[in-house]
Design a protein around this motif. Structure first.
Motif, PDB file in Angstrom:
ATOM      1  N   GLY A   5       0.784  -1.240   0.000  1.00 62.28           N
ATOM      2  CA  GLY A   5       0.000   0.000   0.000  1.00 62.28           C
ATOM      3  C   GLY A   5       0.809   1.280   0.000  1.00 62.28           C
ATOM      4  O   GLY A   5       0.281   2.366   0.231  1.00 62.28           O
ATOM      5  N   LYS A  50       3.656   1.487  -4.798  1.00 68.81           N
ATOM      6  CA  LYS A  50       4.570   0.923  -5.807  1.00 68.81           C
ATOM      7  C   LYS A  50       3.888   0.815  -7.182  1.00 68.81           C
ATOM      8  O   LYS A  50       4.466   1.197  -8.205  1.00 68.81           O
ATOM      9  N   THR A  51       2.652   0.323  -7.169  1.00 70.69           N
ATOM     10  CA  THR A  51       1.928   0.195  -8.445  1.00 70.69           C
ATOM     11  C   THR A  51       1.652   1.573  -9.038  1.00 70.69           C
ATOM     12  O   THR A  51       1.821   1.797 -10.250  1.00 70.69           O
TER      13      THR A  51
HETATM   14  P1  ATP Z   1       0.853  -3.620  -2.777  1.00 72.83           P
HETATM   15  O1  ATP Z   1       2.255  -3.918  -2.348  1.00 72.83           O
HETATM   16  O2  ATP Z   1      -0.189  -4.019  -1.762  1.00 72.83           O
HETATM   17  O3  ATP Z   1       0.525  -4.038  -4.190  1.00 72.83           O
HETATM   18  P2  ATP Z   1       1.475  -0.936  -3.587  1.00 72.83           P
HETATM   19  O4  ATP Z   1       2.696  -0.494  -2.869  1.00 72.83           O
HETATM   20  O5  ATP Z   1       1.583  -1.357  -5.007  1.00 72.83           O
HETATM   21  O6  ATP Z   1       0.720  -2.024  -2.739  1.00 72.83           O
HETATM   22  P3  ATP Z   1      -0.504   0.863  -4.541  1.00 72.83           P
HETATM   23  O7  ATP Z   1      -1.377  -0.220  -5.067  1.00 72.83           O
HETATM   24  O8  ATP Z   1       0.274   1.663  -5.487  1.00 72.83           O
HETATM   25  O9  ATP Z   1       0.463   0.258  -3.449  1.00 72.83           O
HETATM   26  O10 ATP Z   1      -1.341   1.852  -3.622  1.00 72.83           O
HETATM   27  C1  ATP Z   1      -2.704   1.627  -3.355  1.00 72.83           C
HETATM   28  C2  ATP Z   1      -3.437   2.951  -3.413  1.00 72.83           C
HETATM   29  O11 ATP Z   1      -2.995   3.764  -2.327  1.00 72.83           O
HETATM   30  C3  ATP Z   1      -3.126   3.752  -4.675  1.00 72.83           C
HETATM   31  O12 ATP Z   1      -3.994   3.465  -5.715  1.00 72.83           O
HETATM   32  C4  ATP Z   1      -3.307   5.169  -4.187  1.00 72.83           C
HETATM   33  O13 ATP Z   1      -4.658   5.528  -4.226  1.00 72.83           O
HETATM   34  C5  ATP Z   1      -2.893   5.107  -2.729  1.00 72.83           C
HETATM   35  N1  ATP Z   1      -1.509   5.573  -2.477  1.00 72.83           N
HETATM   36  C6  ATP Z   1      -0.515   4.860  -1.897  1.00 72.83           C
HETATM   37  N2  ATP Z   1       0.576   5.613  -1.731  1.00 72.83           N
HETATM   38  C7  ATP Z   1       0.289   6.841  -2.224  1.00 72.83           C
HETATM   39  C8  ATP Z   1       1.013   8.073  -2.345  1.00 72.83           C
HETATM   40  N3  ATP Z   1       2.277   8.186  -1.896  1.00 72.83           N
HETATM   41  N4  ATP Z   1       0.375   9.132  -2.910  1.00 72.83           N
HETATM   42  C9  ATP Z   1      -0.902   9.025  -3.349  1.00 72.83           C
HETATM   43  N5  ATP Z   1      -1.634   7.896  -3.257  1.00 72.83           N
HETATM   44  C10 ATP Z   1      -1.058   6.819  -2.701  1.00 72.83           C
END
Ligand code: ATP
Length: 269
Positions: free
Chosen positions: A62, A65-66
């Motif tokens: 969360g 990264k995505t």
């Molecule tokens: P996972 O490891 O669970 O796949 P991740 O690191 O890929 O998670 P994301 O899927 O990119 O995390 O983040 C989930 C959601 O949280 C995003 O779609 C966004 O809405 C929000 N988010 C997370 N970090 C940020 C940030 N730094 N700024 C804005 N939105 C964020």
């Protein structure tokens, strides 16, 4: 079918400005990816400044990264292919060679392109566990062979961007192919405030809303947790309005502005 998304560069719809905090990560990605993809001629001479073929984003769930991967493709003007490690290994037993060939030949047609491999640990996790499935092993070997086989010309325009919450599960051979590894950390209070400001930019808030207080109250929250909290808080005025309508007290159809207490209540829930 094995690809979860293919998006042209100009349709991704996420930019670095939509991501709060993570300034150092954005800066590193600018040097490693955006510049080489946008200005390949600057990297065509000598041996030192070579665009890298692989980057790993690792850190807690969360943390964005995505989102970073998508925004990076927009900023670099690259098309975006997204695949998920666990889907590849669970759904596509048997056809490892065909599948990886198809993926890489598809990618070269779309270059410049970023191939985002979410949960890269499930596709390219440590080898040789006693219970490792033969299909998983084959898929990993084919994937790495195709990756190594990228012609120099292509390798400047095809980037594998892996993401994982479990970096220690990755195979050494994979780690070597991902020479740049970037930690995407949980935000501290100052950075939580920046992220909250992005989520709440278009919301009706009470005047002098105490962003810094809310940021301090959300220790340990990821960007994704903050988003869920904001959604839960934004629902409170709606719920109140519906309740007062039900009780026949609908003096005003306007939603009241959000206040800090909405967030504190949402948090305790
Ligand atoms: P996972 O490891 O669970 O796949 P991740 O690191 O890929 O998670 P994301 O899927 O990119 O995390 O983040 C989930 C959601 O949280 C995003 O779609 C966004 O809405 C929000 N988010 C997370 N970090 C940020 C940030 N730094 N700024 C804005 N939105 C964020």
């Amino acid at each position: 079918n094995f690809v979860s998304a293919v998006v042209p560069a100009d349709e991704i719809g996420v930019r670095f400005d939509d991501i709060g905090a993570l300034e150092d990560v954005k800066k590193a990605l600018n040097e490693l990816v955006i510049l080489p993809m946008r200005r390949p001629e600057l990297f065509a001479h000598g041996n030192l400044l070579r665009p890298c073929k692989g980057i790993l984003l690792f850190g807690p769930p969360g943390t964005g990264k995505t989102l970073l991967a998508k925004a990076l493709a927009t900023e670099a003007g690259a098309n975006f292919i997204s695949i998920t490690g666990s889907t590849l290994t669970s759904k596509w037993f048997g056809d490892a060679e065909k599948l990886t060939k198809a993926l890489f030949s598809f990618a070269s047609k779309l270059a410049p392109v970023i191939i985002f491999v979410d949960e890269i640990d499930s596709l390219l996790g440590a080898r040789g566990g006693a219970f490792e499935h033969e299909a998983t092993r084959r898929m990993r070997n084919e994937f790495m062979a195709a990756w190594d086989g990228l012609r120099t010309k292509d390798s400047q325009r095809i980037l594998i961007l892996g993401a994982t919450n479990r970096p220690f599960d990755l195979d050494d051979a994979v780690i070597r192919r991902l020479p740049r590894r970037i930690y995407v950390d949980l935000p501290d209070a100052k950075n939580r405030e920046k992220i909250l400001r992005i989520f709440l930019a278009k919301e009706k808030l009470e005047s002098d809303f105490l962003y810094d207080k809310l940021a301090k109250e959300t220790d340990g929250y990821s960007g994704s947790d903050l988003k869920n909290l904001c959604i839960a808080a934004a629902y409170r005025p709606v719920q109140e309005l519906l309740e007062s309508e039900k009780a026949g007290r609908s003096e005003s159809a306007l939603l009241r502005p959000l206040n800090l207490d909405d967030f504190i209540q949402a948090k305790s829930k």
